[in-house]
Write an enzyme that holds these catalytic residues in place. Structure first.
Site, short mmCIF file in Angstrom:
data_model
loop_
_atom_site.label_atom_id
_atom_site.label_comp_id
_atom_site.label_asym_id
_atom_site.label_seq_id
_atom_site.Cartn_x
_atom_site.Cartn_y
_atom_site.Cartn_z
N VAL A 1 0.90 -1.11 0.07
CA VAL A 1 -0.04 -0.27 -0.08
C VAL A 1 0.84 1.15 -0.21
O VAL A 1 1.68 1.13 0.75
CB VAL A 1 -1.06 0.05 1.19
N ALA B 1 4.61 4.05 2.65
CA ALA B 1 4.15 2.74 2.19
C ALA B 1 4.23 1.77 3.40
O ALA B 1 5.03 2.01 4.11
CB ALA B 1 4.81 2.61 0.70
N LYS B 2 3.81 0.77 2.80
CA LYS B 2 3.78 -0.72 3.56
C LYS B 2 3.45 -1.89 2.90
O LYS B 2 2.54 -1.47 2.15
CB LYS B 2 3.17 -0.45 4.94
N GLY B 3 4.12 -2.87 3.28
CA GLY B 3 3.46 -4.18 2.41
C GLY B 3 3.62 -5.09 3.56
O GLY B 3 3.98 -5.13 4.76
#
Ligand code: GLU
Length: 425
Positions: A67, A112-114
């Site tokens: 995201v 962001a992050k995953g």
């Protein structure tokens, strides 16, 4: 007015908390309502299926996400989490925190992050490698040194980043180390990156002590919740400063010694046995008991939501440094601030990790690498500077809520940048 409201983002407590805190900051700083509306939702999210062959020959399919919450200030930046509770909404909430964290400490990066919904402790090394490679391949169209740069988070480490870097590079046909940070030193990682989050936490505690007017010495008691990449380093650094670390814990529970641990011996014991239980001269303590200890400094450095409305009344620490992302939920945070507890918020306290990730990215682009002393000095200067900007903001906005002041400082820089860039088309 938002047009779309599927409720998909709000599904996790972490996301809801992040929005509540953003709204509070927006209210205090009188944020442009259009900017507030945009910041409440991520810019872009990708959901991928990650099929892998298990060691027994069967195929298992895991769900993965990346995201990108906001990329006004630069490429997306944020970790990759492997945990059984990972969901799209949780990753979105964590991406939002990354946006404010990067903005607050002045990095030219977005948030962001995953993550993958998986319990990595149940996978073999080979399975974890397959998972990482397939996930990287599935998200490769939205990551890259100029687009979005992943890093380690819960359940991932330097080896995971090495596999990500290799997969991305293989697909392009040449080595692209800048696609991830938190890499091993031999692949262009930065000195001090592994310890940077824990170190940053301690730098903000030192500034807090100066600000509140107390010394950190053998009478200062510390409890650390979570003994991973962040908690173990924070505990070690606090002990090096002369403080008494009386309790530490990991997922299986904790240990307590009212006289403080011999930290060198404890770290050696943990490295050898991979557990805290059984460490000499300590008594067992549960995670709940640790959070309720009467200590000067509590460092929740494990996972989000551990201090909530049901256990907040028992928390007795005077200072809490949020080592994890979102360890205190919004209700509990409000109650603690009203009680006069000084809370160093996650986006400041644990920003050391992303600050040194930024250094790694910069060093890689220049192909010129710094010594660990240089990294630590630059990290300290950035995080201490941000601490004081936030404290100034607390005075300016007449609030004793440091989280709101930190969010305001982060959102303020972003707001100016968003207004300058304007709305496309
Ligand atoms: N996962 C870390 C965080 O939550 C570090 C992210 C990064 O280095 O990009 O801040």
């Amino acid at each position: 007015m938002s047009i779309l409201n599927s409720g998909i983002w709000e599904a996790s407590p972490l996301y809801k908390n992040a929005v509540l805190q953003l709204e509070e900051a927006g209210r205090v700083m009188k944020l442009d309502p259009n900017v507030l509306e945009r910041l409440k939702r991520p810019k872009r999210a990708l959901i991928v299926s990650v099929p892998i062959r298990l060691d027994d020959g069967a195929v298992a399919v895991f769900e993965g996400y990346r995201v990108q919450h906001n990329m006004t200030l630069g490429p997306g930046k944020g970790g990759i989490r492997y945990h059984q509770d990972v969901s799209l909404s949780e990753v979105a909430g964590l991406a939002m925190l990354m946006t404010f964290k990067c903005s607050l400490v002045g990095l030219p990066l977005g948030g962001a992050k995953g993550g993958i919904c998986v319990d990595p402790t149940r996978l073999s090394r080979l399975e974890k490698q397959s998972l990482t490679r397939r996930y990287t391949s599935e998200i490769n169209m939205i990551i890259g040194p100029d687009k979005d740069i992943p890093a380690p988070d819960i359940g991932t480490d330097a080896q995971t980043m090495a596999w990500m870097m290799d997969t991305f590079s293989q697909e392009q046909g040449y080595a692209i180390p800048g696609v991830v940070t938190g890499k091993p030193l031999d692949l262009g990682g930065s000195h001090g990156r592994a310890e940077s989050t824990g170190r940053g936490v301690v730098y903000t505690i030192i500034e807090t002590a100066k600000h509140l007017g107390f010394d950190i010495d053998e009478n200062t008691t510390v409890a650390v919740h979570g003994f991973g990449k962040v908690g173990s380093v924070a505990a070690e650094e606090m002990a090096l400063l002369g403080a008494k670390v009386v309790a530490v814990s990991d997922v299986d529970g904790g240990i307590y010694n009212r006289n403080g641990f011999n930290m060198k011996a404890l770290l050696a014991y943990y490295q050898k046995n991979r557990r805290l239980a059984g460490f000499p001269e300590s008594e067992p303590i549960t995670n709940d008991e640790l959070l309720a200890l009467k200590v000067d400094i509590l460092i929740p450095a494990a996972i989000d939501g551990v201090i909530h409305s049901k256990n907040v009344a028992k928390v007795k620490a005077k200072v809490i440094a949020e080592g994890a992302n979102g360890p205190i939920n919004a209700d509990a945070h409000k109650a603690l601030v009203e009680r006069g507890v000084f809370i160093i918020p996650d986006i400041l306290s644990n920003a050391g990790g992303v600050i040194v990730s930024y250094f790694e990215w910069v060093q890689g682009m220049q192909n010129f690498f710094w010594s660990e002393a240089e990294v630590n000095e630059k990290l300290k200067s950035i995080i201490v500077n941000a601490f004081h900007r936030v404290v100034d903001g607390m005075h300016r906005h007449k609030t004793n809520d440091m989280k709101t002041a930190a969010l305001i400082a982060g959102v303020d820089r972003l707001n100016r940048a968003m207004l300058l860039r304007g709305l496309f088309p």
